[in-house]
Motif scaffolding. Structure first.
Motif, PDB file in Angstrom:
ATOM      1  N   LEU A  78       0.856  -1.184   0.000  1.00 16.70           N
ATOM      2  CA  LEU A  78       0.000   0.000   0.000  1.00 16.70           C
ATOM      3  C   LEU A  78       0.896   1.239   0.000  1.00 16.70           C
ATOM      4  O   LEU A  78       1.642   1.477   0.950  1.00 16.70           O
ATOM      5  N   HIS A  79       0.833   2.011  -1.084  1.00 14.49           N
ATOM      6  CA  HIS A  79       1.592   3.262  -1.196  1.00 14.49           C
ATOM      7  C   HIS A  79       0.750   4.398  -0.622  1.00 14.49           C
ATOM      8  O   HIS A  79      -0.414   4.578  -1.002  1.00 14.49           O
ATOM      9  N   VAL A  80       1.342   5.170   0.289  1.00 20.83           N
ATOM     10  CA  VAL A  80       0.639   6.255   0.974  1.00 20.83           C
ATOM     11  C   VAL A  80       1.373   7.560   0.699  1.00 20.83           C
ATOM     12  O   VAL A  80       2.578   7.673   0.952  1.00 20.83           O
ATOM     13  N   PHE A  81       0.660   8.547   0.163  1.00 23.52           N
ATOM     14  CA  PHE A  81       1.263   9.858  -0.098  1.00 23.52           C
ATOM     15  C   PHE A  81       0.155  10.895  -0.131  1.00 23.52           C
ATOM     16  O   PHE A  81      -1.033  10.561  -0.057  1.00 23.52           O
ATOM     17  N   ARG A  82       0.550  12.164  -0.225  1.00 24.46           N
ATOM     18  CA  ARG A  82      -0.472  13.217  -0.219  1.00 24.46           C
ATOM     19  C   ARG A  82      -0.871  13.589  -1.641  1.00 24.46           C
ATOM     20  O   ARG A  82      -1.825  13.056  -2.169  1.00 24.46           O
ATOM     21  N   ALA A  83      -0.143  14.486  -2.254  1.00 27.21           N
ATOM     22  CA  ALA A  83      -0.633  15.099  -3.490  1.00 27.21           C
ATOM     23  C   ALA A  83      -0.248  14.295  -4.730  1.00 27.21           C
ATOM     24  O   ALA A  83       0.931  14.020  -4.951  1.00 27.21           O
ATOM     25  N   PRO A  84      -1.218  13.937  -5.577  1.00 26.21           N
ATOM     26  CA  PRO A  84      -0.924  13.263  -6.837  1.00 26.21           C
ATOM     27  C   PRO A  84      -0.489  14.258  -7.920  1.00 26.21           C
ATOM     28  O   PRO A  84      -1.165  14.451  -8.937  1.00 26.21           O
ATOM     29  N   ARG A 103      -6.132  15.662 -14.418  1.00 26.54           N
ATOM     30  CA  ARG A 103      -5.054  14.767 -14.857  1.00 26.54           C
ATOM     31  C   ARG A 103      -4.883  13.619 -13.873  1.00 26.54           C
ATOM     32  O   ARG A 103      -4.778  12.451 -14.274  1.00 26.54           O
ATOM     33  N   ALA A 104      -4.838  13.936 -12.576  1.00 24.89           N
ATOM     34  CA  ALA A 104      -4.685  12.878 -11.572  1.00 24.89           C
ATOM     35  C   ALA A 104      -5.871  11.922 -11.614  1.00 24.89           C
ATOM     36  O   ALA A 104      -5.698  10.694 -11.512  1.00 24.89           O
ATOM     37  N   GLU A 105      -7.077  12.471 -11.782  1.00 22.64           N
ATOM     38  CA  GLU A 105      -8.259  11.615 -11.851  1.00 22.64           C
ATOM     39  C   GLU A 105      -8.160  10.651 -13.026  1.00 22.64           C
ATOM     40  O   GLU A 105      -8.481   9.461 -12.902  1.00 22.64           O
ATOM     41  N   ALA A 106      -7.694  11.148 -14.169  1.00 23.20           N
ATOM     42  CA  ALA A 106      -7.603  10.304 -15.355  1.00 23.20           C
ATOM     43  C   ALA A 106      -6.540   9.222 -15.186  1.00 23.20           C
ATOM     44  O   ALA A 106      -6.768   8.045 -15.493  1.00 23.20           O
ATOM     45  N   ALA A 153      -6.561   2.208 -11.616  1.00 26.17           N
ATOM     46  CA  ALA A 153      -7.359   1.613 -10.547  1.00 26.17           C
ATOM     47  C   ALA A 153      -7.753   0.153 -10.788  1.00 26.17           C
ATOM     48  O   ALA A 153      -7.689  -0.664  -9.856  1.00 26.17           O
ATOM     49  N   PRO A 154      -8.183  -0.240 -12.001  1.00 28.77           N
ATOM     50  CA  PRO A 154      -8.570  -1.646 -12.188  1.00 28.77           C
ATOM     51  C   PRO A 154      -7.444  -2.642 -11.941  1.00 28.77           C
ATOM     52  O   PRO A 154      -7.705  -3.829 -11.712  1.00 28.77           O
TER      53      PRO A 154
END
Length: 406
Positions: free
Chosen positions: A20-26, A60-63, A69-70
């Motif tokens: 699990l990678h954990v970070f703040r801003a994409p 951009r991050a959403e795309a 995600a899949p």
């Protein structure tokens, strides 16, 4: 039927991790690093998930995250996070705890100051042998030594070392800052430099009418953009030479920078544009300038150097590691005169000599900064951390032992 055990003398099969990678801003280089590592880990057969901020990154991050995600067996989890300590941190940590309980990761890998805090502070799955890895990406280590904020964050880093199994520094520079500011530690330290893909070495085709200079990156004070503006103003008003600059990026200081360009009388030669693919921007400038005050191992420099883009950069952070034997050409940060001279020297250089220098740096990058080597180094770091922790506990060292601050 289960696979047969390895015969005597054969290596055991590689462990499949749940990461699990954990970070703040994409955004920025940190985001690229996580994406590259996560994709290669998935391809290697590991189960991977991402936990990050939901309020930054934009479309951009959403795309990008939506496309990935899949393939994320541990899921994509986005919650509001703030850059600095904030009451929202309590809710985000609670959400992270629930995510960990559901996904049971064998590795919690925190990136950046906020991600490193969350990944090391949150309780792990009950009874699990979870490795906690931390990659700072500069973060808190970029604060100027001696300041109140630097002392505060280094105290926090020393305390959090107790809950760190492996530091995966992306540059020798940041590893050195850790040693100088926090001290010695019995926890594992590995330097795993950023890497890029072979396709990024393809040459770029210059635009028909390029700007003299191009800046690509975040629009904030630590990137040194005001020094670049001052250097251009000095060249224009002192030498009567008009240089054009394309600024590509976004960030919290955009309005301040636009006002600065106006006050220096440079509004007619500086164009601001939003973030875009780096190669699209590189081809529109004769020389790329990186005037940063602080960096770790910036992807933007790696990408530009790989594409044989002529560069002027400061001697900040891990940039000398990227330039290697050519690091002597780097200029001191915050030095307007030195930056102005370096820009003029590069622009006035014989074009063939300028191309040859850029090609030489590209060849050096190819031998040192492989994306595959980076991904393998991260996995090797997890494995070594598990072995190191077992040996440490076997010696009777308490799992809560801390760094020894100087």
């Amino acid at each position: 039927m289960p696979p047969a055990p390895p015969s005597a003398g054969e290596p055991a099969p590689a462990r499949r991790e749940r990461i699990l990678h954990v970070f703040r801003a994409p955004v920025g280089g940190l985001f690229r690093h996580v994406l590259d590592v996560a994709r290669l880990q998935v391809e290697a057969g590991h189960a991977v998930g991402i936990f990050c901020d939901s309020s930054t990154g934009g479309v951009r991050a959403e795309a990008v995250l939506g496309a990935l995600a899949p393939r994320l067996a541990l899921g994509l989890h986005r919650v509001p996070m703030r850059r600095n300590p904030h009451p929202l941190d309590v809710a985000a940590l609670a959400r992270l705890r629930r995510t960990i309980d559901r996904t049971a990761p064998t590795v919690l890998h925190g990136h950046g100051s906020k991600g490193g805090l969350f990944a090391r502070l949150v309780p792990g799955p009950a009874g699990a042998d979870t490795i906690r890895a931390y990659t700072p990406h500069g973060g808190s280590f970029n604060y100027r030594p001696g300041t109140a904020l630097h002392r505060l964050y280094m105290t926090a880093e020393a305390l959090l070392t107790r809950r760190t199994d492996v530091f995966l520094f992306e540059s020798a520079y940041i590893a050195g800052r850790y040693r100088d500011s926090v001290g010695d530690t019995d926890r594992l330290i590995r330097i795993v430099q950023n890497g890029i893909d072979a396709a990024e070495f393809a040459p770029i085709t210059p635009a028909a009418e390029p700007y003299d200079l191009v800046y690509i990156g975040e629009l904030r004070e630590a990137k040194g953009i005001t020094v670049l503006f001052d250097a251009i103003a000095r060249i224009r008003h002192g030498l009567g030479r008009r240089l054009s600059l394309l600024v590509v990026g976004s960030g919290p200081d955009e309005a301040v920078l636009r006002a600065r360009a106006q006050s220096l009388g440079l509004a007619d030669v500086i164009r601001f544009e939003p973030p875009q693919p780096i190669r699209d921007a590189l081809c529109r400038g004769t020389v790329m300038v990186v005037p940063s005050f602080a960096e770790s191992l910036p992807y933007v420099v790696l990408e530009a150097a790989a594409a044989a883009q002529p560069l002027v950069a400061t001697r900040a952070g891990g940039i000398p590691e990227i330039f290697g034997p050519a690091a002597g050409v780097l200029v001191p940060p915050r030095d307007v005169e030195s930056l102005a001279q370096a820009v003029l020297r590069k622009l006035d250089q014989d074009p063939e000599e300028r191309r040859n220098e850029a090609a030489g740096l590209s060849a050096f990058i190819r031998t040192r900064f492989s994306m595959q080597r980076m991904a393998e180094g991260v996995i090797a770091g997890y494995r070594a951390a598990r072995e190191s922790r077992g040996a440490r506990l076997g010696r009777g060292t308490l799992s809560g032992s801390s760094a020894r601050p100087r």
